[in-house]
Scaffold this motif. Structure first.
Motif, PDB file in Angstrom:
ATOM      1  N   LEU A 128       8.295  22.209  -2.754  1.00 61.98           N
ATOM      2  CA  LEU A 128       7.453  21.257  -2.037  1.00 61.98           C
ATOM      3  C   LEU A 128       8.228  19.966  -1.897  1.00 61.98           C
ATOM      4  O   LEU A 128       9.025  19.622  -2.768  1.00 61.98           O
ATOM      5  CB  LEU A 128       6.145  20.980  -2.779  1.00 61.98           C
ATOM      6  CG  LEU A 128       5.014  22.001  -2.709  1.00 61.98           C
ATOM      7  CD1 LEU A 128       3.877  21.577  -3.635  1.00 61.98           C
ATOM      8  CD2 LEU A 128       4.513  22.181  -1.293  1.00 61.98           C
ATOM      9  N   ARG A 129       7.952  19.238  -0.826  1.00 54.41           N
ATOM     10  CA  ARG A 129       8.544  17.927  -0.643  1.00 54.41           C
ATOM     11  C   ARG A 129       7.422  16.919  -0.446  1.00 54.41           C
ATOM     12  O   ARG A 129       6.693  16.979   0.543  1.00 54.41           O
ATOM     13  CB  ARG A 129       9.463  17.902   0.568  1.00 54.41           C
ATOM     14  CG  ARG A 129      10.262  16.607   0.718  1.00 54.41           C
ATOM     15  CD  ARG A 129      10.865  16.511   2.085  1.00 54.41           C
ATOM     16  NE  ARG A 129      11.864  15.469   2.194  1.00 54.41           N
ATOM     17  CZ  ARG A 129      12.168  14.858   3.333  1.00 54.41           C
ATOM     18  NH1 ARG A 129      11.543  15.199   4.451  1.00 54.41           N
ATOM     19  NH2 ARG A 129      13.107  13.929   3.365  1.00 54.41           N
ATOM     20  N   LEU A 130       7.315  16.007  -1.397  1.00 53.26           N
ATOM     21  CA  LEU A 130       6.306  14.969  -1.332  1.00 53.26           C
ATOM     22  C   LEU A 130       6.894  13.706  -0.710  1.00 53.26           C
ATOM     23  O   LEU A 130       8.082  13.420  -0.881  1.00 53.26           O
ATOM     24  CB  LEU A 130       5.773  14.649  -2.726  1.00 53.26           C
ATOM     25  CG  LEU A 130       5.252  15.826  -3.548  1.00 53.26           C
ATOM     26  CD1 LEU A 130       4.707  15.315  -4.876  1.00 53.26           C
ATOM     27  CD2 LEU A 130       4.216  16.621  -2.795  1.00 53.26           C
ATOM     28  N   SER A 131       6.037  12.968  -0.025  1.00 60.99           N
ATOM     29  CA  SER A 131       6.440  11.698   0.563  1.00 60.99           C
ATOM     30  C   SER A 131       5.516  10.598   0.067  1.00 60.99           C
ATOM     31  O   SER A 131       4.328  10.832  -0.168  1.00 60.99           O
ATOM     32  CB  SER A 131       6.362  11.756   2.093  1.00 60.99           C
ATOM     33  OG  SER A 131       7.227  12.734   2.614  1.00 60.99           O
ATOM     34  N   CYS A 132       6.068   9.413  -0.055  1.00 63.92           N
ATOM     35  CA  CYS A 132       5.307   8.227  -0.425  1.00 63.92           C
ATOM     36  C   CYS A 132       5.681   7.134   0.563  1.00 63.92           C
ATOM     37  O   CYS A 132       6.786   6.595   0.505  1.00 63.92           O
ATOM     38  CB  CYS A 132       5.633   7.798  -1.849  1.00 63.92           C
ATOM     39  SG  CYS A 132       4.942   6.197  -2.319  1.00 63.92           S
ATOM     40  N   ALA A 133       4.761   6.858   1.473  1.00 72.27           N
ATOM     41  CA  ALA A 133       5.020   5.853   2.506  1.00 72.27           C
ATOM     42  C   ALA A 133       4.451   4.511   2.063  1.00 72.27           C
ATOM     43  O   ALA A 133       3.270   4.414   1.724  1.00 72.27           O
ATOM     44  CB  ALA A 133       4.394   6.291   3.817  1.00 72.27           C
ATOM     45  N   ALA A 134       5.291   3.497   2.087  1.00 76.60           N
ATOM     46  CA  ALA A 134       4.890   2.152   1.685  1.00 76.60           C
ATOM     47  C   ALA A 134       4.686   1.279   2.912  1.00 76.60           C
ATOM     48  O   ALA A 134       5.411   1.394   3.901  1.00 76.60           O
ATOM     49  CB  ALA A 134       5.951   1.535   0.780  1.00 76.60           C
ATOM     50  N   GLN A 145       0.847  -1.180   0.000  1.00 79.43           N
ATOM     51  CA  GLN A 145       0.000   0.000   0.000  1.00 79.43           C
ATOM     52  C   GLN A 145       0.891   1.241   0.000  1.00 79.43           C
ATOM     53  O   GLN A 145       1.914   1.282   0.696  1.00 79.43           O
ATOM     54  CB  GLN A 145      -0.912   0.033   1.230  1.00 79.43           C
ATOM     55  CG  GLN A 145      -1.937  -1.088   1.274  1.00 79.43           C
ATOM     56  CD  GLN A 145      -1.326  -2.419   1.688  1.00 79.43           C
ATOM     57  OE1 GLN A 145      -0.522  -2.493   2.608  1.00 79.43           O
ATOM     58  NE2 GLN A 145      -1.693  -3.483   0.999  1.00 79.43           N
ATOM     59  N   LEU A 146       0.488   2.253  -0.767  1.00 77.21           N
ATOM     60  CA  LEU A 146       1.255   3.487  -0.900  1.00 77.21           C
ATOM     61  C   LEU A 146       0.380   4.671  -0.502  1.00 77.21           C
ATOM     62  O   LEU A 146      -0.765   4.779  -0.948  1.00 77.21           O
ATOM     63  CB  LEU A 146       1.729   3.675  -2.341  1.00 77.21           C
ATOM     64  CG  LEU A 146       2.559   2.548  -2.936  1.00 77.21           C
ATOM     65  CD1 LEU A 146       2.805   2.799  -4.420  1.00 77.21           C
ATOM     66  CD2 LEU A 146       3.886   2.406  -2.203  1.00 77.21           C
ATOM     67  N   VAL A 147       0.933   5.552   0.317  1.00 81.55           N
ATOM     68  CA  VAL A 147       0.197   6.741   0.742  1.00 81.55           C
ATOM     69  C   VAL A 147       1.083   7.959   0.525  1.00 81.55           C
ATOM     70  O   VAL A 147       2.157   8.079   1.129  1.00 81.55           O
ATOM     71  CB  VAL A 147      -0.208   6.656   2.218  1.00 81.55           C
ATOM     72  CG1 VAL A 147      -0.924   7.942   2.644  1.00 81.55           C
ATOM     73  CG2 VAL A 147      -1.109   5.452   2.459  1.00 81.55           C
ATOM     74  N   GLU A 148       0.618   8.867  -0.334  1.00 79.38           N
ATOM     75  CA  GLU A 148       1.349  10.098  -0.598  1.00 79.38           C
ATOM     76  C   GLU A 148       0.925  11.203   0.364  1.00 79.38           C
ATOM     77  O   GLU A 148      -0.216  11.226   0.843  1.00 79.38           O
ATOM     78  CB  GLU A 148       1.096  10.592  -2.032  1.00 79.38           C
ATOM     79  CG  GLU A 148       1.476   9.625  -3.134  1.00 79.38           C
ATOM     80  CD  GLU A 148       0.302   8.808  -3.619  1.00 79.38           C
ATOM     81  OE1 GLU A 148       0.287   8.405  -4.788  1.00 79.38           O
ATOM     82  OE2 GLU A 148      -0.618   8.577  -2.801  1.00 79.38           O
ATOM     83  N   SER A 149       1.826  12.122   0.605  1.00 78.85           N
ATOM     84  CA  SER A 149       1.534  13.295   1.419  1.00 78.85           C
ATOM     85  C   SER A 149       2.511  14.404   1.038  1.00 78.85           C
ATOM     86  O   SER A 149       3.476  14.162   0.307  1.00 78.85           O
ATOM     87  CB  SER A 149       1.652  12.974   2.913  1.00 78.85           C
ATOM     88  OG  SER A 149       2.961  12.565   3.233  1.00 78.85           O
ATOM     89  N   GLY A 150       2.235  15.603   1.532  1.00 77.97           N
ATOM     90  CA  GLY A 150       3.152  16.714   1.317  1.00 77.97           C
ATOM     91  C   GLY A 150       2.732  17.710   0.261  1.00 77.97           C
ATOM     92  O   GLY A 150       3.398  18.720   0.042  1.00 77.97           O
TER      93      GLY A 150
END
Length: 116
Positions: A18-24, A3-8
């Protein structure tokens, strides 16, 4: 599965960052490579950058090369996209995408808006 969840995402002025994150999460040991794609309003989804999960090698589209940096922190199972010198054309929904040893996975996306 993974599962992948983006934020930022957010609103920033042209020239800003901007700094985006993708948490797996899940079976992250299956991840081979992680991509960032983006989709502007009424346009096709386009490749932005990717990174090898193990080796850390990276690749960028010509449009963002020199302005964006993709990186990963394997201890946090997270991939980042640092976006600098942003332009109004960078406004889009940014998606994280993982190629697994068996299968694929997309995140839900995060909106990045650049005001001119």
């Amino acid at each position: 599965q993974v599962q992948l969840v983006e934020s930022g995402g957010g609103l920033v002025q042209a020239g800003g960052s901007l700094r985006l994150s993708c948490a797996a999460s899940g079976r992250t040991f299956n991840i081979a490579r992680v991509f960032w794609y983006r989709q502007a309003p009424e346009k096709e989804r386009k490749f932005v950058a990717n990174i090898d999960w193990s080796a850390g090698s990276t690749y960028y589209s010509d449009t963002v090369k020199g302005r964006f940096t993709i990186s990963r922190d394997n201890s946090k199972n997270t991939v980042y996209l640092q976006m600098n010198s942003l332009k109004s054309d960078d406004t889009a929904i940014y998606y994280c995408y993982a190629v697994l040893r068996e299968g694929r996975s997309w995140g839900q996306g995060t909106q990045g808006t650049v005001s001119s």
